[in-house]
Design a protein around this motif. Structure first.
Motif, PDB file in Angstrom:
ATOM      1  N   LYS A  81      34.008  18.866  15.545  1.00 30.28           N
ATOM      2  CA  LYS A  81      34.483  18.362  16.839  1.00 30.28           C
ATOM      3  C   LYS A  81      33.502  17.311  17.333  1.00 30.28           C
ATOM      4  CE  LYS A  81      36.798  22.576  18.463  1.00 30.28           C
ATOM      5  NZ  LYS A  81      36.836  23.595  19.558  1.00 30.28           N
ATOM      6  N   GLU A  82      34.003  16.403  18.164  1.00 26.73           N
ATOM      7  CA  GLU A  82      33.109  15.417  18.755  1.00 26.73           C
ATOM      8  C   GLU A  82      32.224  16.085  19.795  1.00 26.73           C
ATOM      9  OE1 GLU A  82      34.493  11.635  20.066  1.00 26.73           O
ATOM     10  OE2 GLU A  82      35.951  11.440  18.447  1.00 26.73           O
ATOM     11  N   VAL A  83      30.942  15.806  19.710  1.00 25.71           N
ATOM     12  CA  VAL A  83      29.966  16.341  20.661  1.00 25.71           C
ATOM     13  C   VAL A  83      29.141  15.174  21.192  1.00 25.71           C
ATOM     14  CG1 VAL A  83      27.936  17.808  20.969  1.00 25.71           C
ATOM     15  CG2 VAL A  83      29.845  18.594  19.539  1.00 25.71           C
ATOM     16  N   LEU A  84      28.939  15.142  22.489  1.00 27.49           N
ATOM     17  CA  LEU A  84      28.103  14.112  23.100  1.00 27.49           C
ATOM     18  C   LEU A  84      26.764  14.717  23.484  1.00 27.49           C
ATOM     19  CD1 LEU A  84      27.779  11.214  24.281  1.00 27.49           C
ATOM     20  CD2 LEU A  84      28.606  12.147  26.437  1.00 27.49           C
ATOM     21  N   LYS A  85      25.697  14.147  22.955  1.00 28.31           N
ATOM     22  CA  LYS A  85      24.343  14.572  23.281  1.00 28.31           C
ATOM     23  C   LYS A  85      23.615  13.461  24.022  1.00 28.31           C
ATOM     24  CE  LYS A  85      23.685  17.737  19.367  1.00 28.31           C
ATOM     25  NZ  LYS A  85      23.411  18.963  20.135  1.00 28.31           N
ATOM     26  N   VAL A  86      22.685  13.857  24.875  1.00 29.63           N
ATOM     27  CA  VAL A  86      21.857  12.886  25.581  1.00 29.63           C
ATOM     28  C   VAL A  86      20.398  13.170  25.251  1.00 29.63           C
ATOM     29  CG1 VAL A  86      21.203  11.922  27.810  1.00 29.63           C
ATOM     30  CG2 VAL A  86      23.541  12.717  27.452  1.00 29.63           C
ATOM     31  N   ILE A  87      19.717  12.172  24.733  1.00 29.49           N
ATOM     32  CA  ILE A  87      18.278  12.266  24.470  1.00 29.49           C
ATOM     33  C   ILE A  87      17.547  11.740  25.692  1.00 29.49           C
ATOM     34  CG2 ILE A  87      16.376  11.547  22.970  1.00 29.49           C
ATOM     35  CD1 ILE A  87      18.421  11.058  20.751  1.00 29.49           C
ATOM     36  N   LEU A  88      16.723  12.596  26.311  1.00 31.44           N
ATOM     37  CA  LEU A  88      15.960  12.222  27.492  1.00 31.44           C
ATOM     38  C   LEU A  88      14.574  11.749  27.074  1.00 31.44           C
ATOM     39  CD1 LEU A  88      16.819  15.309  29.760  1.00 31.44           C
ATOM     40  CD2 LEU A  88      18.145  13.220  29.413  1.00 31.44           C
ATOM     41  N   LEU A  89      14.143  10.610  27.597  1.00 30.22           N
ATOM     42  CA  LEU A  89      12.873  10.002  27.198  1.00 30.22           C
ATOM     43  C   LEU A  89      11.970   9.774  28.409  1.00 30.22           C
ATOM     44  CD1 LEU A  89      14.434   7.259  24.901  1.00 30.22           C
ATOM     45  CD2 LEU A  89      13.340   9.342  24.108  1.00 30.22           C
ATOM     46  N   ASN A  90      10.652   9.846  28.173  1.00 30.04           N
ATOM     47  CA  ASN A  90       9.721   9.508  29.251  1.00 30.04           C
ATOM     48  C   ASN A  90       9.385   8.022  29.201  1.00 30.04           C
ATOM     49  OD1 ASN A  90       7.739   9.115  27.270  1.00 30.04           O
ATOM     50  ND2 ASN A  90       6.713  11.054  27.657  1.00 30.04           N
ATOM     51  N   THR A  91       8.394   7.592  29.974  1.00 31.17           N
ATOM     52  CA  THR A  91       8.073   6.161  30.064  1.00 31.17           C
ATOM     53  C   THR A  91       7.521   5.592  28.762  1.00 31.17           C
ATOM     54  OG1 THR A  91       5.904   6.764  30.964  1.00 31.17           O
ATOM     55  CG2 THR A  91       7.648   6.218  32.552  1.00 31.17           C
ATOM     56  N   LYS A  92       7.045   6.465  27.859  1.00 31.90           N
ATOM     57  CA  LYS A  92       6.515   6.021  26.562  1.00 31.90           C
ATOM     58  C   LYS A  92       7.529   6.218  25.436  1.00 31.90           C
ATOM     59  CE  LYS A  92       1.677   6.836  27.794  1.00 31.90           C
ATOM     60  NZ  LYS A  92       0.417   7.531  27.436  1.00 31.90           N
ATOM     61  N   ASN A  93       8.777   6.466  25.807  1.00 33.18           N
ATOM     62  CA  ASN A  93       9.862   6.693  24.835  1.00 33.18           C
ATOM     63  C   ASN A  93       9.637   7.928  23.971  1.00 33.18           C
ATOM     64  OD1 ASN A  93      11.313   4.568  25.794  1.00 33.18           O
ATOM     65  ND2 ASN A  93      11.028   3.249  24.010  1.00 33.18           N
ATOM     66  N   VAL A  94       8.916   8.906  24.512  1.00 30.71           N
ATOM     67  CA  VAL A  94       8.748  10.197  23.851  1.00 30.71           C
ATOM     68  C   VAL A  94       9.859  11.124  24.324  1.00 30.71           C
ATOM     69  CG1 VAL A  94       7.279  12.255  23.663  1.00 30.71           C
ATOM     70  CG2 VAL A  94       6.267   9.967  23.535  1.00 30.71           C
ATOM     71  N   VAL A  95      10.458  11.864  23.385  1.00 33.94           N
ATOM     72  CA  VAL A  95      11.576  12.750  23.711  1.00 33.94           C
ATOM     73  C   VAL A  95      11.107  13.896  24.603  1.00 33.94           C
ATOM     74  CG1 VAL A  95      13.287  14.344  22.764  1.00 33.94           C
ATOM     75  CG2 VAL A  95      12.799  12.190  21.580  1.00 33.94           C
ATOM     76  N   ILE A  96      11.806  14.064  25.727  1.00 32.50           N
ATOM     77  CA  ILE A  96      11.559  15.191  26.619  1.00 32.50           C
ATOM     78  C   ILE A  96      12.393  16.382  26.173  1.00 32.50           C
ATOM     79  CG2 ILE A  96      11.738  16.044  28.996  1.00 32.50           C
ATOM     80  CD1 ILE A  96      11.458  13.100  29.908  1.00 32.50           C
ATOM     81  N   ARG A  97      13.671  16.125  25.960  1.00 31.92           N
ATOM     82  CA  ARG A  97      14.581  17.155  25.465  1.00 31.92           C
ATOM     83  C   ARG A  97      15.905  16.496  25.088  1.00 31.92           C
ATOM     84  NH1 ARG A  97      17.099  20.164  30.721  1.00 31.92           N
ATOM     85  NH2 ARG A  97      18.061  21.407  29.085  1.00 31.92           N
ATOM     86  N   ILE A  98      16.755  17.287  24.424  1.00 30.91           N
ATOM     87  CA  ILE A  98      18.109  16.828  24.072  1.00 30.91           C
ATOM     88  C   ILE A  98      19.099  17.802  24.691  1.00 30.91           C
ATOM     89  CG2 ILE A  98      19.712  16.270  22.200  1.00 30.91           C
ATOM     90  CD1 ILE A  98      17.303  15.897  20.378  1.00 30.91           C
ATOM     91  N   ILE A  99      20.126  17.283  25.348  1.00 27.63           N
ATOM     92  CA  ILE A  99      21.114  18.158  25.972  1.00 27.63           C
ATOM     93  C   ILE A  99      22.518  17.832  25.456  1.00 27.63           C
ATOM     94  CG2 ILE A  99      19.753  18.481  28.081  1.00 27.63           C
ATOM     95  CD1 ILE A  99      21.733  16.484  29.425  1.00 27.63           C
ATOM     96  N   ASP A 100      23.367  18.852  25.401  1.00 33.07           N
ATOM     97  CA  ASP A 100      24.783  18.668  25.088  1.00 33.07           C
ATOM     98  C   ASP A 100      25.535  18.441  26.393  1.00 33.07           C
ATOM     99  OD1 ASP A 100      24.161  19.131  22.487  1.00 33.07           O
ATOM    100  OD2 ASP A 100      25.127  21.090  22.341  1.00 33.07           O
ATOM    101  N   VAL A 101      26.354  17.405  26.423  1.00 31.02           N
ATOM    102  CA  VAL A 101      27.085  17.077  27.642  1.00 31.02           C
ATOM    103  C   VAL A 101      28.550  17.460  27.548  1.00 31.02           C
ATOM    104  CG1 VAL A 101      27.874  15.182  29.126  1.00 31.02           C
ATOM    105  CG2 VAL A 101      25.518  15.229  28.319  1.00 31.02           C
ATOM    106  N   SER A 102      29.171  17.206  26.401  1.00 29.29           N
ATOM    107  CA  SER A 102      30.599  17.514  26.280  1.00 29.29           C
ATOM    108  C   SER A 102      30.963  17.787  24.836  1.00 29.29           C
ATOM    109  CB  SER A 102      31.454  16.357  26.815  1.00 29.29           C
ATOM    110  OG  SER A 102      31.317  15.205  25.988  1.00 29.29           O
ATOM    111  N   VAL A 103      32.055  18.512  24.672  1.00 29.53           N
ATOM    112  CA  VAL A 103      32.610  18.803  23.350  1.00 29.53           C
ATOM    113  C   VAL A 103      34.082  18.440  23.379  1.00 29.53           C
ATOM    114  CG1 VAL A 103      33.094  20.576  21.627  1.00 29.53           C
ATOM    115  CG2 VAL A 103      30.989  20.710  22.972  1.00 29.53           C
ATOM    116  N   GLY A 104      34.534  17.699  22.375  1.00 30.37           N
ATOM    117  CA  GLY A 104      35.931  17.257  22.329  1.00 30.37           C
ATOM    118  C   GLY A 104      35.985  15.748  22.250  1.00 30.37           C
ATOM    119  N   SER A 105      37.166  15.207  22.037  1.00 34.54           N
ATOM    120  CA  SER A 105      37.331  13.757  21.912  1.00 34.54           C
ATOM    121  C   SER A 105      36.791  13.042  23.144  1.00 34.54           C
ATOM    122  CB  SER A 105      38.808  13.395  21.715  1.00 34.54           C
ATOM    123  OG  SER A 105      39.294  13.945  20.514  1.00 34.54           O
TER     124      SER A 105
END
Length: 228
Positions: free
Chosen positions: A126-150
Protein backbone atom coordinates in the motif's frame (compact mmCIF):
# COMPACT_ATOMS: atom_id res chain seq x y z
CA UNK A 1 5.76 -38.63 6.76
CA UNK A 2 7.99 -35.59 5.92
CA UNK A 3 6.67 -33.60 8.85
CA UNK A 4 7.93 -36.12 11.37
CA UNK A 5 11.52 -35.58 10.23
CA UNK A 6 13.50 -33.61 12.83
CA UNK A 7 16.63 -31.50 12.49
CA UNK A 8 18.39 -33.83 14.93
CA UNK A 9 17.86 -36.63 12.41
CA UNK A 10 20.28 -34.88 10.04
CA UNK A 11 23.99 -35.69 10.20
CA UNK A 12 25.58 -33.19 12.57
CA UNK A 13 27.55 -31.40 9.83
CA UNK A 14 24.32 -30.77 7.87
CA UNK A 15 22.40 -29.04 10.66
CA UNK A 16 22.06 -25.24 10.17
CA UNK A 17 23.72 -24.23 13.45
CA UNK A 18 26.64 -26.58 12.95
CA UNK A 19 27.03 -25.47 9.32
CA UNK A 20 27.15 -21.84 10.38
CA UNK A 21 29.77 -22.63 13.02
CA UNK A 22 31.93 -24.62 10.61
CA UNK A 23 31.58 -22.64 7.37
CA UNK A 24 30.21 -19.17 8.25
CA UNK A 25 26.79 -17.57 7.89
CA UNK A 26 27.32 -16.59 4.24
CA UNK A 27 27.07 -20.19 3.02
CA UNK A 28 23.64 -20.78 4.58
CA UNK A 29 20.40 -20.34 2.66
CA UNK A 30 17.72 -17.90 3.82
CA UNK A 31 15.65 -20.79 5.14
CA UNK A 32 18.60 -22.16 7.14
CA UNK A 33 19.29 -18.74 8.71
CA UNK A 34 15.61 -18.35 9.52
CA UNK A 35 15.58 -21.83 11.07
CA UNK A 36 18.43 -20.87 13.40
CA UNK A 37 16.51 -17.80 14.59
CA UNK A 38 13.14 -19.54 15.05
CA UNK A 39 14.85 -22.61 16.55
CA UNK A 40 11.96 -25.10 16.66
CA UNK A 41 9.27 -26.39 14.35
CA UNK A 42 5.90 -27.86 15.23
CA UNK A 43 4.67 -31.36 16.01
CA UNK A 44 3.85 -31.78 12.31
CA UNK A 45 6.70 -29.85 10.69
CA UNK A 46 10.43 -29.48 11.36
CA UNK A 47 11.91 -25.99 11.48
CA UNK A 48 13.65 -26.19 8.08
CA UNK A 49 10.40 -27.18 6.40
CA UNK A 50 8.51 -24.43 8.24
CA UNK A 51 11.13 -21.83 7.29
CA UNK A 52 10.95 -22.84 3.63
CA UNK A 53 7.17 -22.58 3.73
CA UNK A 54 7.26 -19.14 5.34
CA UNK A 55 9.56 -17.78 2.64
CA UNK A 56 7.61 -19.33 -0.25
CA UNK A 57 4.20 -18.20 1.03
CA UNK A 58 5.26 -14.59 1.56
CA UNK A 59 7.46 -13.84 -1.43
CA UNK A 60 10.81 -14.25 0.32
CA UNK A 61 12.42 -12.34 3.17
CA UNK A 62 11.12 -8.90 2.18
CA UNK A 63 7.53 -10.04 2.22
CA UNK A 64 7.87 -12.10 5.39
CA UNK A 65 9.64 -9.41 7.41
CA UNK A 66 7.05 -6.77 6.49
CA UNK A 67 4.17 -8.74 8.05
CA UNK A 68 2.75 -7.64 11.39
CA UNK A 69 1.96 -9.92 14.34
CA UNK A 70 -1.69 -10.33 13.37
CA UNK A 71 -0.80 -11.36 9.82
CA UNK A 72 1.85 -13.81 11.01
CA UNK A 73 -0.56 -15.47 13.43
CA UNK A 74 -2.76 -16.41 10.47
CA UNK A 75 0.00 -18.69 9.14
CA UNK A 76 -0.21 -22.35 10.15
CA UNK A 77 2.70 -23.20 12.43
CA UNK A 78 3.24 -19.64 13.70
CA UNK A 79 2.27 -18.86 17.28
CA UNK A 80 2.79 -15.73 19.31
CA UNK A 81 6.44 -16.45 20.15
CA UNK A 82 7.52 -16.95 16.52
CA UNK A 83 5.38 -14.03 15.32
CA UNK A 84 7.09 -11.70 17.80
CA UNK A 85 10.52 -13.05 16.84
CA UNK A 86 9.86 -12.35 13.15
CA UNK A 87 8.52 -8.85 13.78
CA UNK A 88 11.55 -8.05 15.94
CA UNK A 89 13.87 -9.40 13.23
CA UNK A 90 12.06 -7.28 10.63
CA UNK A 91 12.46 -4.15 12.73
CA UNK A 92 16.17 -4.82 13.28
CA UNK A 93 16.75 -5.17 9.52
CA UNK A 94 15.00 -1.83 8.95
CA UNK A 95 17.12 -0.14 11.59
CA UNK A 96 20.41 -1.62 10.42
CA UNK A 97 22.59 1.06 8.84
CA UNK A 98 20.15 3.87 9.66
CA UNK A 99 20.08 6.52 12.35
CA UNK A 100 17.96 4.11 14.45
CA UNK A 101 21.05 1.98 15.01
CA UNK A 102 22.06 4.56 17.61
CA UNK A 103 24.11 6.89 15.43
CA UNK A 104 23.08 10.26 14.06
CA UNK A 105 22.08 10.25 10.41
CA UNK A 106 22.70 13.33 8.32
CA UNK A 107 21.08 13.99 4.94
CA UNK A 108 23.11 15.96 2.42
CA UNK A 109 21.63 14.66 -0.84
CA UNK A 110 18.44 12.93 -2.05
CA UNK A 111 20.10 9.49 -2.08
CA UNK A 112 20.71 9.76 1.69
CA UNK A 113 16.96 10.11 2.29
CA UNK A 114 16.11 7.33 -0.18
CA UNK A 115 18.56 4.89 1.44
CA UNK A 116 17.12 5.68 4.87
CA UNK A 117 13.60 4.50 3.95
CA UNK A 118 14.19 2.20 0.95
CA UNK A 119 14.51 -1.10 2.84
CA UNK A 120 11.24 -0.59 4.67
CA UNK A 121 9.19 0.97 1.86
CA UNK A 122 10.22 -0.84 -1.33
CA UNK A 123 8.04 -3.90 -0.74
CA UNK A 124 4.97 -2.33 0.88
CA UNK A 125 1.73 -3.28 -0.89
CA UNK A 126 0.00 0.00 0.00
CA UNK A 127 1.10 3.58 -0.47
CA UNK A 128 2.52 5.03 2.73
CA UNK A 129 3.56 8.64 3.27
CA UNK A 130 6.45 9.22 5.66
CA UNK A 131 7.92 12.50 6.84
CA UNK A 132 11.59 12.78 7.76
CA UNK A 133 12.08 15.52 10.37
CA UNK A 134 15.44 17.33 10.27
CA UNK A 135 17.22 19.80 12.54
CA UNK A 136 19.19 22.86 11.41
CA UNK A 137 22.19 20.66 10.49
CA UNK A 138 20.04 18.28 8.40
CA UNK A 139 20.39 15.53 11.01
CA UNK A 140 17.36 13.24 11.27
CA UNK A 141 15.26 13.85 14.38
CA UNK A 142 12.72 11.13 13.64
CA UNK A 143 10.56 9.61 10.90
CA UNK A 144 6.78 9.57 11.16
CA UNK A 145 4.01 7.86 9.18
CA UNK A 146 1.36 10.32 8.04
CA UNK A 147 -1.03 8.33 5.87
CA UNK A 148 -1.68 4.93 4.35
CA UNK A 149 -3.48 4.50 1.03
CA UNK A 150 -3.40 6.15 -2.38
CA UNK A 151 -2.04 9.66 -2.06
CA UNK A 152 -4.43 12.45 -2.88
CA UNK A 153 -4.97 15.96 -1.60
CA UNK A 154 -8.02 14.93 0.39
CA UNK A 155 -6.05 12.63 2.73
CA UNK A 156 -2.65 14.37 2.69
CA UNK A 157 -3.43 17.47 4.69
CA UNK A 158 -0.66 19.96 5.54
CA UNK A 159 -1.65 20.04 9.22
CA UNK A 160 -0.86 16.31 9.55
CA UNK A 161 2.40 16.61 7.62
CA UNK A 162 3.68 19.57 9.65
CA UNK A 163 2.14 18.75 13.06
CA UNK A 164 5.02 16.62 14.35
CA UNK A 165 7.56 18.89 12.65
CA UNK A 166 6.28 21.83 14.69
CA UNK A 167 6.23 19.83 17.94
CA UNK A 168 9.78 18.57 17.30
CA UNK A 169 11.08 22.06 16.40
CA UNK A 170 12.19 20.78 13.01
CA UNK A 171 14.02 23.16 10.70
CA UNK A 172 12.97 21.25 7.58
CA UNK A 173 11.29 18.09 6.35
CA UNK A 174 11.53 15.58 3.52
CA UNK A 175 8.44 13.65 2.52
CA UNK A 176 8.71 10.11 1.15
CA UNK A 177 6.12 7.78 -0.27
CA UNK A 178 6.18 4.52 -2.19
CA UNK A 179 4.59 3.28 -5.39
CA UNK A 180 3.64 -0.40 -4.86
CA UNK A 181 3.88 -0.92 -8.64
CA UNK A 182 7.65 -0.50 -8.30
CA UNK A 183 7.67 2.44 -10.75
CA UNK A 184 8.55 5.68 -8.92
CA UNK A 185 7.50 8.00 -11.74
CA UNK A 186 5.63 10.91 -10.09
CA UNK A 187 1.94 11.32 -10.87
CA UNK A 188 0.20 14.64 -11.40
CA UNK A 189 -1.29 14.29 -7.91
CA UNK A 190 2.20 13.67 -6.44
CA UNK A 191 3.42 16.90 -8.00
CA UNK A 192 0.37 18.90 -6.91
CA UNK A 193 0.68 17.70 -3.31
CA UNK A 194 4.37 18.60 -3.32
CA UNK A 195 3.72 22.17 -4.47
CA UNK A 196 0.94 22.56 -1.91
CA UNK A 197 3.14 21.39 0.96
CA UNK A 198 6.05 23.53 -0.24
CA UNK A 199 3.89 26.66 -0.05
CA UNK A 200 2.56 25.71 3.40
CA UNK A 201 6.10 25.15 4.61
CA UNK A 202 7.10 28.64 3.55
CA UNK A 203 4.26 30.13 5.60
CA UNK A 204 5.04 27.99 8.67
CA UNK A 205 8.80 28.45 8.41
CA UNK A 206 9.67 24.77 7.94
CA UNK A 207 11.19 24.07 4.53
CA UNK A 208 10.12 21.11 2.42
CA UNK A 209 13.50 20.04 1.06
CA UNK A 210 12.42 17.18 -1.17
CA UNK A 211 9.77 14.63 -2.06
CA UNK A 212 11.25 11.15 -2.56
CA UNK A 213 9.17 8.51 -4.36
CA UNK A 214 10.27 4.94 -3.66
CA UNK A 215 9.98 2.14 -6.21
CA UNK A 216 11.53 -1.32 -6.36
CA UNK A 217 15.17 -0.57 -5.45
CA UNK A 218 14.90 2.75 -7.33
CA UNK A 219 13.67 6.19 -6.40
CA UNK A 220 12.81 9.57 -7.86
CA UNK A 221 13.68 12.86 -6.18
CA UNK A 222 11.39 15.70 -7.18
CA UNK A 223 14.18 18.09 -6.22
CA UNK A 224 16.61 16.38 -8.62
CA UNK A 225 13.92 16.44 -11.31
CA UNK A 226 13.57 20.21 -10.89
CA UNK A 227 9.91 19.86 -9.91
CA UNK A 228 10.40 21.12 -6.36
Amino acid sequence: MAGSFKIMDLPENERPRERLFRYGAEVLSNSELLAIILRSGTAKENILSLSNKLLKLNGGLNGLLNLNVEQLLQIDGIGMAKAVQLVALGELTKRFGTYKSGDTYSISKPKDAAVLVMQEMKSLNKEVLKVILLNTKNVVIRIIDVSVGSLNSSIVHPREVFHSAILSHSASIIICHNHPSGDPTPSTEDINITHRLKECGKIIGIDLLDHIIIGDEIYVSLKEKGIL
